[in-house]
Motif scaffolding. Structure first.
Motif, PDB file in Angstrom:
ATOM      1  N   LEU A 183      -0.137  97.646  13.233  1.00 55.28           N
ATOM      2  CA  LEU A 183       0.317  98.595  12.213  1.00 55.28           C
ATOM      3  C   LEU A 183       1.496  99.361  12.785  1.00 55.28           C
ATOM      4  O   LEU A 183       1.342 100.169  13.705  1.00 55.28           O
ATOM      5  N   VAL A 184       2.679  99.095  12.248  1.00 58.06           N
ATOM      6  CA  VAL A 184       3.906  99.745  12.712  1.00 58.06           C
ATOM      7  C   VAL A 184       4.233 100.921  11.802  1.00 58.06           C
ATOM      8  O   VAL A 184       4.160 100.809  10.578  1.00 58.06           O
ATOM      9  N   SER A 185       4.587 102.034  12.402  1.00 58.48           N
ATOM     10  CA  SER A 185       4.899 103.250  11.652  1.00 58.48           C
ATOM     11  C   SER A 185       5.994 103.027  10.609  1.00 58.48           C
ATOM     12  O   SER A 185       6.896 102.203  10.792  1.00 58.48           O
ATOM     13  N   ASP A 186       5.922 103.800   9.527  1.00 58.26           N
ATOM     14  CA  ASP A 186       6.985 103.768   8.516  1.00 58.26           C
ATOM     15  C   ASP A 186       8.321 104.201   9.113  1.00 58.26           C
ATOM     16  O   ASP A 186       9.382 103.815   8.622  1.00 58.26           O
ATOM     17  N   LYS A 187       8.254 105.004  10.165  1.00 61.20           N
ATOM     18  CA  LYS A 187       9.474 105.453  10.839  1.00 61.20           C
ATOM     19  C   LYS A 187      10.050 104.369  11.732  1.00 61.20           C
ATOM     20  O   LYS A 187      11.158 104.525  12.248  1.00 61.20           O
ATOM     21  N   GLY A 188       9.282 103.320  11.917  1.00 56.46           N
ATOM     22  CA  GLY A 188       9.744 102.234  12.768  1.00 56.46           C
ATOM     23  C   GLY A 188       9.360 102.440  14.214  1.00 56.46           C
ATOM     24  O   GLY A 188       8.453 103.206  14.549  1.00 56.46           O
ATOM     25  N   PHE A 189      10.070 101.752  15.089  1.00 57.83           N
ATOM     26  CA  PHE A 189       9.800 101.780  16.525  1.00 57.83           C
ATOM     27  C   PHE A 189      11.122 102.004  17.250  1.00 57.83           C
ATOM     28  O   PHE A 189      12.056 101.213  17.108  1.00 57.83           O
ATOM     29  N   ARG A 190      11.165 103.084  18.017  1.00 52.52           N
ATOM     30  CA  ARG A 190      12.411 103.419  18.724  1.00 52.52           C
ATOM     31  C   ARG A 190      12.497 102.696  20.059  1.00 52.52           C
ATOM     32  O   ARG A 190      12.536 103.297  21.129  1.00 52.52           O
ATOM     33  N   GLY A 191      12.476 101.390  19.976  1.00 47.11           N
ATOM     34  CA  GLY A 191      12.504 100.588  21.185  1.00 47.11           C
ATOM     35  C   GLY A 191      12.898  99.166  20.863  1.00 47.11           C
ATOM     36  O   GLY A 191      13.564  98.890  19.863  1.00 47.11           O
ATOM     37  N   LEU A 192      12.459  98.246  21.717  1.00 43.68           N
ATOM     38  CA  LEU A 192      12.743  96.820  21.554  1.00 43.68           C
ATOM     39  C   LEU A 192      11.432  96.083  21.307  1.00 43.68           C
ATOM     40  O   LEU A 192      10.501  96.180  22.097  1.00 43.68           O
ATOM     41  N   ILE A 193      11.364  95.362  20.205  1.00 47.61           N
ATOM     42  CA  ILE A 193      10.224  94.491  19.937  1.00 47.61           C
ATOM     43  C   ILE A 193      10.670  93.055  20.193  1.00 47.61           C
ATOM     44  O   ILE A 193      11.710  92.613  19.687  1.00 47.61           O
ATOM     45  N   VAL A 194       9.894  92.357  20.993  1.00 46.76           N
ATOM     46  CA  VAL A 194      10.201  90.973  21.348  1.00 46.76           C
ATOM     47  C   VAL A 194       9.150  90.056  20.734  1.00 46.76           C
ATOM     48  O   VAL A 194       7.949  90.293  20.879  1.00 46.76           O
ATOM     49  N   GLN A 195       9.613  89.012  20.084  1.00 44.24           N
ATOM     50  CA  GLN A 195       8.717  88.017  19.509  1.00 44.24           C
ATOM     51  C   GLN A 195       8.990  86.674  20.181  1.00 44.24           C
ATOM     52  O   GLN A 195      10.147  86.266  20.333  1.00 44.24           O
ATOM     53  N   LEU A 196       7.928  86.011  20.620  1.00 42.59           N
ATOM     54  CA  LEU A 196       8.097  84.707  21.254  1.00 42.59           C
ATOM     55  C   LEU A 196       8.522  83.678  20.220  1.00 42.59           C
ATOM     56  O   LEU A 196       7.976  83.617  19.124  1.00 42.59           O
ATOM     57  N   GLY A 197       9.511  82.853  20.595  1.00 43.70           N
ATOM     58  CA  GLY A 197      10.057  81.860  19.679  1.00 43.70           C
ATOM     59  C   GLY A 197       9.361  80.515  19.742  1.00 43.70           C
ATOM     60  O   GLY A 197       8.317  80.347  20.373  1.00 43.70           O
ATOM     61  N   ARG A 198       9.976  79.511  19.112  1.00 39.13           N
ATOM     62  CA  ARG A 198       9.372  78.189  18.990  1.00 39.13           C
ATOM     63  C   ARG A 198       9.137  77.499  20.321  1.00 39.13           C
ATOM     64  O   ARG A 198       8.256  76.652  20.440  1.00 39.13           O
TER      65      ARG A 198
END
Length: 307
Positions: free
Chosen positions: A57-72
């Protein structure tokens, strides 16, 4: 490394809510992960790695950082000798279950309905219908904040109910990115079963899930963890949904968030819910169950950002 700015996290979470992440990156290699960590350190911002966002659950204000998602590149399966299989962390559990059934391997087939990827499943030791990811796991590969690749035997992963050592490391500020895991499965034929039998068991679990869970509405799975013990009058009743329903909260809403009328341990995005709605509803449920039964419900969903 594919780096973006102000990426809306509502597009990357199963609840379909969440504001912008200041930076968002897709990682396809250990080098990409190291680059992402360096970037976050240079910018003096936090870094958080996600899978399919099915327990987030990510805040409506967002995230003041870097979100990394693993790719294919991290969504691969490699067959080893003796019914062993090495699986990349971005591999969806549904695909993993299907592949192992097709090969006649038992041990993963009942996990097919869990909506998430392998990395998240390892992190929280996901399970369903008597199977947990840790039961067949023999080792886990991860990358630490210094870019060092580590391999842990299952005995060193501290698996428990919805728990692993990776949660402890994250809480201590020493988080590691799970990149792969190896599993020792069982040939169905040695159990007197066939791939068709495994398929039948999987379909039975899927039918139970469909009948008892609000799969047609955005959700993040079980909102609260199973209890270690129930209330005084029902000491063996450990299902949070039982107490939520007994508190009369099925169908209760705050904004667009609703306690599912199908399964009380699911909070769903019924109609344009915000992250604030969902968080407030979960807290309301916790307060009412504590008031009525003296039980403390603990969230299974991870909260990210400022609420």
């Amino acid at each position: 490394m594919d780096l973006r700015e102000n990426e809306m996290m509502s597009a990357h979470t199963s609840l379909k809510v969440g504001g912008p992440s200041r930076f968002f990156a897709k990682a396809e290699s250990t080098a990409d992960l190291a680059e992402a960590r360096r970037f976050a350190q240079e910018q003096k911002i936090p870094c958080f790695v996600v899978g399919k966002g099915t327990n987030l659950l990510v805040s409506d204000k967002g995230f003041r950082g870097l979100i990394v998602q693993l790719g294919r590149a991290y969504s691969n399966l490699e067959n080893l000798e003796g019914a062993k299989i090495r699986v990349g962390a971005a591999t969806p559990l549904a695909r993993l279950a299907r592949e192992t059934i097709n090969q006649g391997f038992a041990g993963m087939h009942k996990l097919a309905g869990i909506p998430g990827s392998l990395g998240g499943a390892i992190y929280m030791n996901a399970g369903a219908y008597g199977q947990e990811i840790s039961q067949t796991c023999i080792e886990v590969e991860s990358v630490d904040s210094e870019g060092i690749v580590r391999t842990r035997a299952v005995a060193d992963c501290d698996f428990g109910y919805r728990h692993s050592i990776f949660q402890e490391l994250a809480a201590a500020g020493k988080g590691e990115t799970i990149t792969a895991a190896t599993f020792q499965l069982t040939e169905a034929s040695t159990m007197g079963k066939s791939s068709a039998d495994l398929e039948s068991e999987m379909q039975e679990c899927m039918a139970k899930r469909k009948a008892s869970q609000p799969l047609n509405m955005p959700n993040a799975g079980s909102t609260f963890k199973r209890l270690s013990a129930g209330a005084t009058e029902t000491p063996t009743q450990v299902a949070p949904g039982y107490y939520i329903e007994q508190a009369g909260l099925k169908g209760y809403r705050i904004g667009g968030a609703e306690v599912s009328t199908l399964h009380a341990n699911f909070i769903v995005n019924a109609s344009g819910a915000t992250a604030k709605d969902i968080k407030e509803l979960s807290e309301f449920v916790q307060a009412k169950v504590a008031e009525k039964f003296g039980i403390e419900l603990k969230r299974e969903i991870i909260l990210l950002g400022e609420f």
